[in-house]
Design an enzyme around this catalytic site. Structure first.
Site, PDB file in Angstrom:
ATOM      1  N   ASP A  27       0.795  -1.227   0.000  1.00 19.72           N
ATOM      2  CA  ASP A  27       0.000   0.000   0.000  1.00 19.72           C
ATOM      3  C   ASP A  27       0.833   1.285   0.000  1.00 19.72           C
ATOM      4  OD1 ASP A  27      -1.742  -2.052   0.481  1.00 19.72           O
ATOM      5  OD2 ASP A  27      -2.472  -1.283   2.400  1.00 19.72           O
ATOM      6  N   GLU A 209     -10.359  -1.047   4.268  1.00 20.13           N
ATOM      7  CA  GLU A 209      -9.009  -0.557   4.536  1.00 20.13           C
ATOM      8  C   GLU A 209      -8.777   0.760   3.789  1.00 20.13           C
ATOM      9  OE1 GLU A 209      -6.280  -4.416   5.408  1.00 20.13           O
ATOM     10  OE2 GLU A 209      -6.600  -3.992   3.288  1.00 20.13           O
TER      11      GLU A 209
END
Length: 502
Positions: A27, A209
């Site tokens: 990420d 998320e």
């Protein structure tokens, strides 16, 4: 150090996308433009090329395309892994971390506490600060600064909220297993009070998320502002695996109210295609935006991989690239709104010596037609095509006469298709070979596609960026053909141009 270009020993290393030199990344986090430099921090395993030892890697760029890799910015230790988060420029030194005339950059990140920690099993929010422009970081001695006692409270995105009543910091984070975005308020980045929560809503087929919340003008009208809430989920995407969705509505400084929610509570699987997705492909996840981007631009980047097979893609010694940086805007559409995305960097300096290929006003007959002079491994392809009698028509990239990645239109079904079943190496994971689709409608009787092809990916921007599909592919280095195709009839190519990149 700079990203290494592709060699025979590293066939898939991208030319236009960022990848770490010899380690794992996932990420993006801590994105900020500061003192003329774009800073890309990211989840990184500095010791291996699979997930683990989560720390913040770091790269910088001045043009969003050429990235310089730096040493690990914030490292894990024996008590905590460093999960996702964000960075703000604390101009007024509200945190007190600044010294003299130097205002700090402050990173707000998730501490994932390990067994030896007094907080073991907990995810909580912590701070680190930098006084040298983001290259070295010091962890706050008072960490964590926000602890809900939760095992899945993570991914804080922080921004400065301005209103007539004053300004303050707002944190947008998630309770991942509860499908909730939680919002907090602070004046000093250290003490936080709960404002509100949002969710569950729309897609809830996997944990939530990496949220983001930001305002955008509708149709470039500064007097018509809507707020966009993005939240990623894994699994539960429209074509399986990881994906990102978004909601549009209002934020009043306390509460986000969605005007585009389709399903309240846990999702209805039959409605999955009705939700608004950042990208319909299999490989665009955890996308978040840069803080303080110049000229008020909203720039986003995502991790170009999918948790179904992320640790097993056939790249070495690095694993996982980032997407291209995208500029996002908001357009009105049929009484509602939708995000529109375009590649943000200037690719012109990267154009190769090969001449561009152009073709116009051609009927595409049934079958596959290789375009002599269009072959390449790293390209931008612009295509306009009108339907005829064909059931499906489009383009095959990174191909030979038997393999390739098909990017096509099925007009009867109103779908755009990316078929990577014959895209090259696909057998490293049972879920990789796929046909992925998204809804599409013709505009003025035609379909307009811009396709960015790299050594291990295709990013498709359709109808001016109203629809995007991002897909990893792993073709042989010798598979460079570009072909037109049609099945079950004909279509009309209005025009096609191919720009080669070095």
């Amino acid at each position: 150090m700079t990203a290494v270009t592709a060699t025979t020993a590293d066939t898939f290393r991208p030319a236009l996308h960022y990848a770490a030199r010899n380690t794992w990344l996932n990420d993006p986090n801590g994105l900020i433009f500061h003192e003329g430099v774009y800073h890309l921090y990211y989840q990184n395993n500095p010791l291996d090329n699979v997930w683990g030892n989560m720390s913040w890697g770091h790269a910088t760029s001045t043009d969003l395309l050429t990235w310089t890799e730096h040493p690990v910015a914030i490292a894990c230790n024996e008590t905590e892994d460093i999960f996702s988060g964000s960075i703000v420029y604390d101009r007024n030194n509200t945190s007190g971390f600044g010294t003299g005339s130097t205002a700090p950059l402050v990173a707000i990140y998730t501490s994932a506490y390990k067994q030896v920690s007094a907080h073991h099993g907990i995810q909580a929010q912590s701070l680190a600060y930098s006084l040298d422009g983001g290259y070295t970081w010091t962890k706050h001695t008072g960490n964590p600064v926000l602890n809900r006692g939760s095992a899945d409270f993570r991914d804080p995105k922080v921004f400065r909220y301005q209103s007539d009543a004053g300004s303050y910091w707002v944190m947008v984070a998630v309770e991942a297993q509860e499908f909730q975005v939680v919002l907090y308020k602070s004046h000093d980045l250290k003490s936080w009070e709960l404002l509100s929560s949002f969710g569950p809503a729309n897609a809830t087929g996997g944990v939530w998320e990496c949220p983001d919340l930001f305002p955008l003008p509708v149709d470039s009208d500064p007097d018509n502002i809507q707020w966009v809430l993005t939240v990623n989920l894994n699994p539960g995407g429209p074509n399986n695996g990881s994906a990102g969705q978004y909601f549009i509505g209002d934020f009043d400084g306390t509460t986000f109210t969605s005007a585009t929610t389709v399903t309240e509570g846990l999702q209805d699987p039959a409605r999955l295609g009705d939700y608004q997705w950042l990208d319909w492909g299999r490989d665009y996840y955890a996308a978040v935006s840069f803080s303080d981007a110049p000229d008020g631009r909203r720039l986003m980047i995502g991790w170009m991989n999918n948790w179904q097979y992320a640790n097993e893609i056939p790249t070495s010694p690095w694993r996982s690239p980032m997407s291209l940086v995208r500029e996002v805007s908001l357009q009105s559409a049929a009484g509602s709104w939708q995000l529109v995305q375009q590649a943000a960097g200037d690719l012109a300096p990267h154009a190769g010596h090969s001449p561009s290929f152009n073709l116009a006003a051609v009927e595409i007959s049934d079958g596959q037609h290789i375009l002599d002079g269009a072959a390449g491994s790293v390209q931008r392809i612009d295509l306009s095509v009108a339907p005829g009698t064909a059931e499906e028509f489009g383009l095959i990239v990174r191909g030979n006469r038997t393999q390739g990645t098909r990017i096509g239109i099925r007009p009867t079904d109103s779908r755009i298709v990316v078929d990577r079943r014959e895209s090259g190496q696909t057998d490293f994971h049972e879920t990789f070979a796929s046909i992925d689709t998204a809804p599409i409608q013709a505009t003025n009787g035609s379909y307009e596609l811009t396709i960015y092809v790299d050594h291990c990916s295709v990013e498709v921007f359709a109808q001016g960026g109203q629809i995007t599909l991002t897909e990893l592919i792993f073709p042989a280095a010798t598979n460079t053909d570009v072909s037109l195709y049609a099945t079950g009839g004909t279509a009309t190519l209005n025009n096609l141009s191919v720009t080669q990149y070095a």
